[in-house]
Design a protein around this motif. Structure first.
Motif, PDB file in Angstrom:
ATOM      1  N   PRO A 226       0.826  -1.216   0.000  1.00  8.51           N
ATOM      2  CA  PRO A 226       0.000   0.000   0.000  1.00  8.51           C
ATOM      3  C   PRO A 226       0.855   1.258   0.000  1.00  8.51           C
ATOM      4  O   PRO A 226       0.887   2.000   0.971  1.00  8.51           O
ATOM      5  CB  PRO A 226      -0.816  -0.137   1.289  1.00  8.51           C
ATOM      6  N   LEU A 227       1.545   1.493  -1.099  1.00 11.02           N
ATOM      7  CA  LEU A 227       2.474   2.632  -1.161  1.00 11.02           C
ATOM      8  C   LEU A 227       2.357   3.401  -2.463  1.00 11.02           C
ATOM      9  O   LEU A 227       3.281   4.076  -2.865  1.00 11.02           O
ATOM     10  CB  LEU A 227       3.916   2.118  -1.054  1.00 11.02           C
ATOM     11  N   SER A 228       1.196   3.290  -3.135  1.00  7.51           N
ATOM     12  CA  SER A 228       1.248   3.735  -4.536  1.00  7.51           C
ATOM     13  C   SER A 228       0.755   5.142  -4.814  1.00  7.51           C
ATOM     14  O   SER A 228       1.138   5.729  -5.803  1.00  7.51           O
ATOM     15  CB  SER A 228       0.493   2.761  -5.417  1.00  7.51           C
ATOM     16  N   ASN A 229      -0.108   5.701  -4.012  1.00  8.66           N
ATOM     17  CA  ASN A 229      -0.543   7.068  -4.333  1.00  8.66           C
ATOM     18  C   ASN A 229      -0.227   8.000  -3.164  1.00  8.66           C
ATOM     19  O   ASN A 229       0.340   7.586  -2.165  1.00  8.66           O
ATOM     20  CB  ASN A 229      -2.028   7.107  -4.688  1.00  8.66           C
ATOM     21  N   GLN A 230      -0.585   9.266  -3.309  1.00  9.17           N
ATOM     22  CA  GLN A 230      -0.224  10.241  -2.281  1.00  9.17           C
ATOM     23  C   GLN A 230      -0.787   9.861  -0.919  1.00  9.17           C
ATOM     24  O   GLN A 230      -0.115   9.997   0.087  1.00  9.17           O
ATOM     25  CB  GLN A 230      -0.722  11.631  -2.681  1.00  9.17           C
ATOM     26  N   PHE A 231      -2.019   9.359  -0.896  1.00  9.51           N
ATOM     27  CA  PHE A 231      -2.585   8.974   0.400  1.00  9.51           C
ATOM     28  C   PHE A 231      -1.726   7.883   1.038  1.00  9.51           C
ATOM     29  O   PHE A 231      -1.297   7.998   2.182  1.00  9.51           O
ATOM     30  CB  PHE A 231      -4.031   8.484   0.262  1.00  9.51           C
ATOM     31  N   GLU A 232      -1.510   6.832   0.274  1.00 12.13           N
ATOM     32  CA  GLU A 232      -0.796   5.684   0.838  1.00 12.13           C
ATOM     33  C   GLU A 232       0.626   6.057   1.221  1.00 12.13           C
ATOM     34  O   GLU A 232       1.148   5.647   2.246  1.00 12.13           O
ATOM     35  CB  GLU A 232      -0.802   4.522  -0.158  1.00 12.13           C
ATOM     36  N   PHE A 233       1.257   6.861   0.364  1.00 11.07           N
ATOM     37  CA  PHE A 233       2.639   7.202   0.650  1.00 11.07           C
ATOM     38  C   PHE A 233       2.751   8.102   1.880  1.00 11.07           C
ATOM     39  O   PHE A 233       3.609   7.886   2.739  1.00 11.07           O
ATOM     40  CB  PHE A 233       3.316   7.838  -0.560  1.00 11.07           C
ATOM     41  N   SER A 234       1.862   9.090   1.996  1.00  4.74           N
ATOM     42  CA  SER A 234       1.995   9.969   3.157  1.00  4.74           C
ATOM     43  C   SER A 234       1.590   9.227   4.430  1.00  4.74           C
ATOM     44  O   SER A 234       2.147   9.481   5.503  1.00  4.74           O
ATOM     45  CB  SER A 234       1.186  11.262   2.982  1.00  4.74           C
TER      46      SER A 234
ATOM     47  N   ALA B 237       5.686  16.067  -1.459  1.00  6.48           N
ATOM     48  CA  ALA B 237       4.298  16.393  -1.790  1.00  6.48           C
ATOM     49  C   ALA B 237       4.162  17.529  -2.794  1.00  6.48           C
ATOM     50  O   ALA B 237       3.341  17.465  -3.704  1.00  6.48           O
ATOM     51  CB  ALA B 237       3.545  16.762  -0.521  1.00  6.48           C
ATOM     52  N   GLY B 238       4.965  18.554  -2.641  1.00 10.81           N
ATOM     53  CA  GLY B 238       4.793  19.751  -3.456  1.00 10.81           C
ATOM     54  C   GLY B 238       5.008  19.502  -4.927  1.00 10.81           C
ATOM     55  O   GLY B 238       4.254  19.992  -5.775  1.00 10.81           O
ATOM     56  N   VAL B 239       6.019  18.696  -5.241  1.00  6.76           N
ATOM     57  CA  VAL B 239       6.346  18.470  -6.650  1.00  6.76           C
ATOM     58  C   VAL B 239       5.153  17.883  -7.389  1.00  6.76           C
ATOM     59  O   VAL B 239       4.813  18.324  -8.483  1.00  6.76           O
ATOM     60  CB  VAL B 239       7.554  17.513  -6.768  1.00  6.76           C
ATOM     61  N   ASN B 240       4.484  16.908  -6.771  1.00  6.96           N
ATOM     62  CA  ASN B 240       3.379  16.239  -7.456  1.00  6.96           C
ATOM     63  C   ASN B 240       2.246  17.196  -7.775  1.00  6.96           C
ATOM     64  O   ASN B 240       1.591  17.073  -8.803  1.00  6.96           O
ATOM     65  CB  ASN B 240       2.803  15.131  -6.576  1.00  6.96           C
ATOM     66  N   THR B 241       1.999  18.138  -6.849  1.00  4.30           N
ATOM     67  CA  THR B 241       0.852  18.998  -7.065  1.00  4.30           C
ATOM     68  C   THR B 241       1.214  20.258  -7.846  1.00  4.30           C
ATOM     69  O   THR B 241       0.397  20.770  -8.594  1.00  4.30           O
ATOM     70  CB  THR B 241       0.229  19.404  -5.714  1.00  4.30           C
ATOM     71  N   LEU B 242       2.446  20.732  -7.676  1.00  4.17           N
ATOM     72  CA  LEU B 242       2.783  22.031  -8.264  1.00  4.17           C
ATOM     73  C   LEU B 242       3.550  21.943  -9.578  1.00  4.17           C
ATOM     74  O   LEU B 242       3.466  22.843 -10.400  1.00  4.17           O
ATOM     75  CB  LEU B 242       3.594  22.857  -7.257  1.00  4.17           C
ATOM     76  N   LEU B 243       4.307  20.891  -9.760  1.00  2.90           N
ATOM     77  CA  LEU B 243       5.110  20.797 -10.974  1.00  2.90           C
ATOM     78  C   LEU B 243       4.657  19.588 -11.795  1.00  2.90           C
ATOM     79  O   LEU B 243       4.446  18.519 -11.246  1.00  2.90           O
ATOM     80  CB  LEU B 243       6.591  20.649 -10.620  1.00  2.90           C
ATOM     81  N   PRO B 244       4.517  19.768 -13.109  1.00  2.70           N
ATOM     82  CA  PRO B 244       4.040  18.650 -13.922  1.00  2.70           C
ATOM     83  C   PRO B 244       5.170  17.670 -14.213  1.00  2.70           C
ATOM     84  O   PRO B 244       6.334  18.050 -14.308  1.00  2.70           O
ATOM     85  CB  PRO B 244       3.615  19.342 -15.209  1.00  2.70           C
ATOM     86  N   GLY B 245       4.853  16.399 -14.313  1.00  2.65           N
ATOM     87  CA  GLY B 245       5.891  15.428 -14.644  1.00  2.65           C
ATOM     88  C   GLY B 245       5.358  14.015 -14.623  1.00  2.65           C
ATOM     89  O   GLY B 245       4.183  13.769 -14.350  1.00  2.65           O
ATOM     90  N   LEU B 246       6.239  13.075 -14.885  1.00  3.73           N
ATOM     91  CA  LEU B 246       5.861  11.668 -14.982  1.00  3.73           C
ATOM     92  C   LEU B 246       5.435  11.082 -13.646  1.00  3.73           C
ATOM     93  O   LEU B 246       4.742  10.085 -13.593  1.00  3.73           O
ATOM     94  CB  LEU B 246       7.062  10.861 -15.489  1.00  3.73           C
ATOM     95  N   HIS B 247       5.898  11.693 -12.552  1.00  3.06           N
ATOM     96  CA  HIS B 247       5.613  11.113 -11.247  1.00  3.06           C
ATOM     97  C   HIS B 247       4.248  11.517 -10.695  1.00  3.06           C
ATOM     98  O   HIS B 247       3.899  11.131  -9.600  1.00  3.06           O
ATOM     99  CB  HIS B 247       6.690  11.524 -10.240  1.00  3.06           C
TER     100      HIS B 247
END
Ligand code: HEM
Lengths: 263, 427
Positions: A60-68, A250-260
């Motif tokens: 259970p490590l795949s999305n922002q919820f699970e990772f945080s 967290a910030g990169v995923n929401t603020l900067l576009p990319g593959l991750h």
């Protein structure tokens, strides 16, 4: 499932509240109670973690919820290990609220279980993300020790000198540990990216911010070796680095576009 | 000259360069990279002049980023070389120097016994030098940071090599067909599927690579995370698309042909009568009032594929939808629409396998070196009748350990000379 999550967050909040109350009124009983509640919260959180893994049939490590969620769990785990091994009760003051803060961030994320996208189905997934949890958790705890260091140093008390030295050393050890695991995060990520996308490194914002974080802690390790810098300066360094860790996580995923940007 | 050289190999310069790399990375992550120039004009207005002039739109390939990286390599080389010399030199005289250290911790005879026992239990080797005993272990630990910096250098070098030398092309290939590359390599695709047996999205093709010399990979499954390697080629599952499929029968001769439809095309005998294939849609939603909405999102499957066509009759064109199984006659031809065919977009990479293997070896070395540096430091402890002192290149861990072991032992002032020595070893 949702109820279990609410229980976890309420328990963590309660332990933090007790901690502050205990510190404010100088009541050891409250502090003890706070710790018990914290350990209980950790236990329930572990149950949730396992249950979610079973329900999703994967790590259970795949999305922002699970990772945080895992990140908060890592912070709590590390705090429990450190406290029991070092008898360093003072660690809780700064590190407990961190676990709660990260968990609150998790609560704001969409929680439903989704199918793993093909790129995430890889043996490297667990290594990469598990190391990230360990690495970020140790940086965050190192930062909270830094905070405590700065506060204690302000009082300029002779009897604190030894404790300060120990704090400085402990935060350095944590950074060393976190740095090793951040290196593993980056290198395993590179190998994985080569298998999934054909290139070891694509200058994707998430990669780039992991590199920035890595450089920041490399600079810390070098500066500390020189011994020319006082403990307070290094403590401030660790405090200021924590927001960078949060941004990478967290910030990169929401603020900067990319593959991750998986969600 | 000596001054410049000392600066170039200094840790200070190294840190400075690392900070510059970090700053470039910040800029590179905030400003989207390698877009068309027009995009920057539109996005940044007048600022685009600065962005383009400073190459902030392609910062990782800018001359200054390459210069910084080159200087970092130089700095790492110099500092590694210098260090390995001084580390080896210091190792030779280590026991002697340790024996000469002044005690930093004063201990009672009982405590001294405890300490000696503790050190022996930790499998230190002891060496008697005059009146004092020097306990040592993990001598190799001193090479950790040398190996670390060497491995970083190798990662940068091999990393650059594997990042900028491979030839990468993206191509799509219909099942049953082959791609022919310039050097004579053939890449054949047998089939392609979007879902695995359990219905989960998992793009996979069956692919074979035949190298110019005749060496072949055999049919292998290529899917995300599982590329196919053959010689210097690596084949990745990259994208996929869906093509229409139609069986055309010539009503006069009975001749038949299967045609895959990927783009706008007219199917006709005389160029005037027949059908125009316009597009294939994954789904169509019919409203109760008779209007139809075509679904254009192509993520995943085509649950209810729809062909959008124009039936051409001389200068008359009538738009139509056709579904798999439908038949239309026009211009002396019969069109039988089939289920669409999915086909993969493959990424084809030609790469030096050796460089990739060396890079991964450097990764392993770096991880090991970090572990040695932080978790297996060498131990050097000098013990005499009054107390002890910790020496060696990395004394801090052992000092903290002894402090925990004897929390009440009085400290003697740290020896100025030994601190200076360590500092020299570092530089
Ligand atoms: C590129 C990234 C770099 C990383 C990640 C890195 C990492 C490290 C680490 C983790 C240490 C601590 C080792 C220890 O505790 O013994 C260290 C030490 C050191 N680094 Fe770096 N380093 C880098 C670049 C450089 C550069 C460019 C120089 C330039 C001279 C340099 C010079 C040194 C020196 C002199 C030491 C002390 C060595 C010792 O204790 O033996 N490093 N480095």
């Amino acid at each position: 499932m949702k109820i279990l999550f609410v229980v976890v967050i309420v328990l963590y909040a309660a332990s933090v509240a007790l901690q502050f109350a205990g510190a404010a009124f100088k009541k050891d009983k409250l502090l003890k109670a706070s710790w018990l509640v914290f350990v209980a919260a950790f236990a329930v959180q572990s149950v949730f973690f396992v249950a979610r893994g079973v329900a999703a049939k994967r790590l259970p490590l795949s999305n922002q919820f699970e990772f945080s969620f895992a990140f908060a769990w890592g912070v709590a785990l590390m705090l429990i290990i450190l406290r029991s091994r070092l008898k360093a009760d003072w660690l809780s003051v700064a590190a407990m609220p961190m676990a709660l803060l990260i968990l609150t961030y998790a609560a704001l994320q969409p929680m439903e279980i989704r199918e793993l996208m093909p790129a995430l189905r890889s043996a490297w997934f667990g290594v990469h993300i598990g190391s990230a949890v360990l690495s970020y958790a140790s940086f965050v705890i190192a930062g909270s020790i830094g905070l405590r260091y700065v506060l204690m140093e302000k009082k300029h008390r002779e009897e604190d000198q030894k404790a300060l030295r120990q704090m400085d050393y402990l935060s350095y050890r944590l950074v060393a540990f976190g740095f090793l695991f951040l290196t593993i995060v980056i290198l395993s990520g590179a190998i994985w990216a080569e298998q999934a996308w054909s290139a070891f490194w694509t200058w994707d914002p998430k990669e780039v911010w992991a590199l920035i974080t890595w450089i920041i802690y490399a600079v810390y390790l070098h500066l500390r070796l020189r011994k020319k810098h006082s403990g307070v300066k290094m403590a401030w360094f660790l405090i200021i680095a924590v927001p960078v860790v949060f941004f990478t996580f967290a910030g990169v995923n929401t603020l900067l576009p990319g593959l991750h940007s998986y969600g | 000259m000596k001054k410049i050289y000392n600066f170039l190999r200094s840790m200070r310069f190294g840190i400075f360069l690392l900070i510059l790399v970090a700053l470039c990375c910040v800029a590179g992550s905030l400003i989207p990279q390698e877009r068309e120039a027009a995009w920057y004009v539109q996005q940044y207005g007048a600022t685009h002049v600065t962005i383009l002039a400073l190459q902030l739109n392609n910062i990782y390939k800018s001359w200054y980023f390459i210069l910084i990286t080159a200087l970092l390599c130089l700095n790492l080389t110099l500092c590694s070389v210098i260090r390995i010399r001084s580390v080896v030199k210091a190792a030779k005289s280590e026991a002697q120097r340790a024996a000469g250290m002044r005690d930093t911790m004063l201990l009672s005879p009982d405590e001294l016994d405890t300490l000696r026992e503790h050190l022996l239990k930790k499998r230190c080797e002891s060496e008697q030098i005059g009146e004092v005993t020097v306990y040592r272990k993990r001598g190799y630990g001193r090479y950790g940071s040398f190996l670390l910096h060497l491995s970083i250098l190798l990662v940068v070098l091999f990393g650059a090599l594997t990042l900028y030398t491979p030839k990468v092309t993206d191509m799509s290939c219909l099942p049953g067909e082959s791609l022919h590359l310039e050097d004579g390599t053939e890449i054949a695709v047998k089939d392609f599927q979007i879902e695995d047996e359990s219905g989960r999205i998992d793009y996979q093709s069956t692919v074979m690579v035949v190298l110019p010399g005749g060496k072949a990979s055999g049919w292998q499954t290529v899917k995300v995370n599982y590329p196919l390697s053959c010689g210097r080629y690596k084949i990745y599952q990259n994208t996929y698309a869906t093509a229409g499929s139609v069986t055309v029968t010539n009503l006069a001769t009975g001749g038949q042909d299967d045609i895959l439809l990927t783009e706008l095309v007219m199917l006709s005998l005389d160029g005037m009568h027949g059908i125009w294939f316009e597009a294939l849609y994954p789904d169509i939603i019919m409203e109760p009032d008779g209007t139809a909405t075509l679904v254009t999102a192509t993520a995943g499957r085509y649950p209810n594929p729809v062909y959008e066509i124009l039936v051409a009759d001389g200068t008359q064109f009538s738009p139509m939808f056709a579904f798999p199984g439908d038949e239309i006659e026009a211009g002396g031809l019969r069109f039988h629409f089939n289920e669409p065919v999915e086909y993969p977009g493959l990424r084809i990479k030609k790469v030096s396998v050796l460089a990739q293997d060396l890079l991964i070896a450097a990764f392993v070395l770096m991880t090991l070196a970090l572990f040695i540096t932080f978790f297996l430091p060498p131990v050097v402890v000098k013990v005499d009748g009054e107390g002890c002192a910790v020496g060696g290149p990395k004394p801090e861990s052992m000092r903290m350990e002894l402090e925990a072991l004897f929390p009440d032992a009085p400290e003697a002032a740290p020896e100025a000379a030994s601190a200076k020595e360590q500092e020299e070893e570092r530089e």
